[in-house]
Design a protein around this motif. Structure first.
Motif, mmCIF file in Angstrom:
data_model
loop_
_atom_site.group_PDB
_atom_site.id
_atom_site.type_symbol
_atom_site.label_atom_id
_atom_site.label_comp_id
_atom_site.label_asym_id
_atom_site.label_seq_id
_atom_site.Cartn_x
_atom_site.Cartn_y
_atom_site.Cartn_z
ATOM 1 N N PHE A 126 -16.060 38.734 45.299
ATOM 2 C CA PHE A 126 -17.338 39.423 45.405
ATOM 3 C C PHE A 126 -17.415 40.272 46.673
ATOM 4 O O PHE A 126 -17.877 41.416 46.625
ATOM 5 N N LEU A 127 -16.984 39.738 47.795
ATOM 6 C CA LEU A 127 -17.052 40.497 49.048
ATOM 7 C C LEU A 127 -16.170 41.738 49.003
ATOM 8 O O LEU A 127 -16.565 42.821 49.452
ATOM 9 N N VAL A 128 -14.973 41.597 48.450
ATOM 10 C CA VAL A 128 -14.078 42.757 48.325
ATOM 11 C C VAL A 128 -14.706 43.785 47.386
ATOM 12 O O VAL A 128 -14.752 44.979 47.697
ATOM 13 N N PHE A 129 -15.188 43.329 46.239
ATOM 14 C CA PHE A 129 -15.809 44.231 45.271
ATOM 15 C C PHE A 129 -17.024 44.927 45.872
ATOM 16 O O PHE A 129 -17.229 46.124 45.673
ATOM 17 N N TYR A 130 -17.839 44.188 46.611
ATOM 18 C CA TYR A 130 -19.049 44.738 47.207
ATOM 19 C C TYR A 130 -18.724 45.784 48.279
ATOM 20 O O TYR A 130 -19.308 46.864 48.302
ATOM 21 N N PHE A 131 -17.805 45.473 49.178
ATOM 22 C CA PHE A 131 -17.518 46.382 50.281
ATOM 23 C C PHE A 131 -16.594 47.534 49.903
ATOM 24 O O PHE A 131 -16.437 48.473 50.681
ATOM 25 N N MET A 132 -16.002 47.489 48.720
ATOM 26 C CA MET A 132 -15.168 48.614 48.294
ATOM 27 C C MET A 132 -16.005 49.856 48.003
ATOM 28 O O MET A 132 -15.527 50.975 48.180
ATOM 29 N N LEU A 133 -17.256 49.681 47.567
ATOM 30 C CA LEU A 133 -18.105 50.846 47.281
ATOM 31 C C LEU A 133 -18.310 51.711 48.526
ATOM 32 O O LEU A 133 -17.988 52.906 48.490
#
Length: 118
Positions: free
Chosen positions: A48-55
């Motif tokens: 989730f953190l990777v997915f969230y901060f990739m934006l």
């Protein structure tokens, strides 16, 4: 100057006994439960953190999200909307998994009821 009156503290015998969870947390069943929870929660949190901060990273440092996806929407909008979907799915999955963890915890507490009742 006079001495201050001493407060009458409750004796340790008057305090209710608290259960000792030391033996419980050292049992194999409890350790297994914790391991199962961590094996789900840690990877989900990392994802989730990777997915969230990739934006913001992709939006700030690349042009990938500026391209048209469909119907006049850019990939940035698609990605942002996908984050809402991922949060809902992750929440539903966690609720289902937590029901299993709760059942395991309840069985552990039931097995050790005599030790924990004071």
């Amino acid at each position: 100057m006079g001495a201050l009156p001493q407060k009458d503290h409750m004796s340790s015998a008057a305090l209710p006994n608290k259960p000792d969870y030391t033996q419980l947390v050292q049992q194999a069943d409890f350790q297994k439960l914790i391991k199962k929870k961590k094996s789900f929660i840690v990877p989900m949190t990392i994802f989730f953190l990777v997915f969230y901060f990739m934006l913001p990273i992709l939006a700030a440092y690349t042009d990938i999200l500026k391209a048209d996806a469909f119907a006049g929407l850019t990939w940035a909008w698609v990605y942002a909307l996908a984050q809402f979907i991922v949060v809902w799915i992750a929440g539903i999955v966690y609720i289902k998994k937590a029901q299993g963890y709760d059942a395991l915890a309840a069985s552990i507490l039931t097995e050790n009821k005599e030790e924990l009742d004071v």
